[in-house]
Design an enzyme around this catalytic site. Sequence first.
Site: not given
Length: 501
Positions: A192, A268, A302, A399
């Site tokens: 996906k 992750e 990230c 973040e």
Amino acid sequence: MAKHGNGNSEYLEKIPDVKFTKLFINGEFVDSISGKTFETVDPRTGEVITLVAEGDKEDVDLAVKAARKAFDHGTWPRMSGFERGRIMNKFADLIEQNLEELAALDTIDGGKLFSLGKEVDIPSVSSMLRYYAGAADKIHGETLKMSMELQGYTLLEPVGVVGLIIPWNFPSLLFFIKAAPALAAGCTMVIKPAEQTPVSALFYAHLAKQAGIPDGVLNVINGFGPTAGAAISSHMDIDKVSFTGSTEVGRLIMQAAATSNLKQVSLELGGKSPLIVFDDADVNKAVELALLAVLYNKGEICCAGSRVYVQEGIYEEFEKKIAEKAKSWVVGDPFDPHVQQGPQVDKEQFEKILYYIEQGKKEGGTILTGGKALDKKGYYIEPTIFTDVKEEMIVVSDEIFGPVMSLMKFKTVEEAIERANNTKYGLAAGIVTKDLNIANRVSRSIRAGTIWINCYFALDRGCPFGGYKMSGFGKDKGMQALYKFLQVKAVVTPIYNSPWL
């Protein structure tokens, strides 16, 4: 203010037509069962590129059924590793032949720099495939030294049908960071892509079939996380899910796996990585490294070094020079070869970043440079540097996933280590120093999965990548990534004079 790339129509000849917009199930492009579609948008302009088929639970069921049949009865897990590798190398050949078109698709869909797509992302994709193609015929177990009169050995076998859920910031590279080792292991898969960036994934599905990957082995379902993603995570006939994305969604995937069939999960997740610059560093090089660490891929990465700690002896010089460099950073049309930063991926991410900038101001942070959206069509934000910030401020702790740096001063090595570890994340960290003793001490003290010394984003197909703490578990890249798509089977037989005979 950052410089603006012109974004003129002189770059329009690079824009390809989008050829594939449906779901890819069992080797064919098909409409979704519901007939629903969704818009994919060009972040350079905010305008719709095309409509893409929207997959849902029923479509995931069909894709899983195809993948299960291909795994249980098909040739892919049963063919030799050499033959799988040969097909994967052909897949890599086809990607290289379509390099510019693939790079352009990620530019119009995700705002990525076209030049970096051609020079870094797409070549890394073919390189990743070739790396794991070379490993496909080297998968073997061990002969065991048993304590009794027994002969034992282990087999490494593919885990089965895997669900691969891909984020939008590196749509090509992360597709293959997951798919390449899974293919080499002999798994079949349902992939996906992110709803923001589906078009290159569909092109890769087309090339996979051309390369000779059997029907049902690689399936692509476009769709949204709460529907298609959730269906993959909870599906009783998927044996493993590998996900890259936010910590919040990672939690949901673990919950779905636990309440369904206890499928394996590797995650992750997010990061808020520190970059620590010591007094002995070359200030000019450290400034360049710090800007790269937070502005590469417009901060949508990230492991971005978004918390920058500079030792007090060079702090003032560093602050002055990084402000000057940031103000000359060129933001604009990602097809322009002179541009250093393109648009954020979509309106939602654009507004999220601006929200964090405003919150940083409200909490008492000082804007050294940037802090605004560009006054033009599209989702462009100036490189932004905050000073006068502390770890408890959300601009430092959360973040942001955008071109926003928090710049802070420290005195001692002990303070730097403590503050670097003062985060729920543990994905990566950077250290800038000429002192080997400091580099060794700090790298062993920071709780993060990757430590870069006098470099940043030094990523390689052979180097495992993954996090500590709330940055997830399980490694991408390297041989560790191959092993997470394999399971160990022990085989034991009695030998002469064994009590079992």
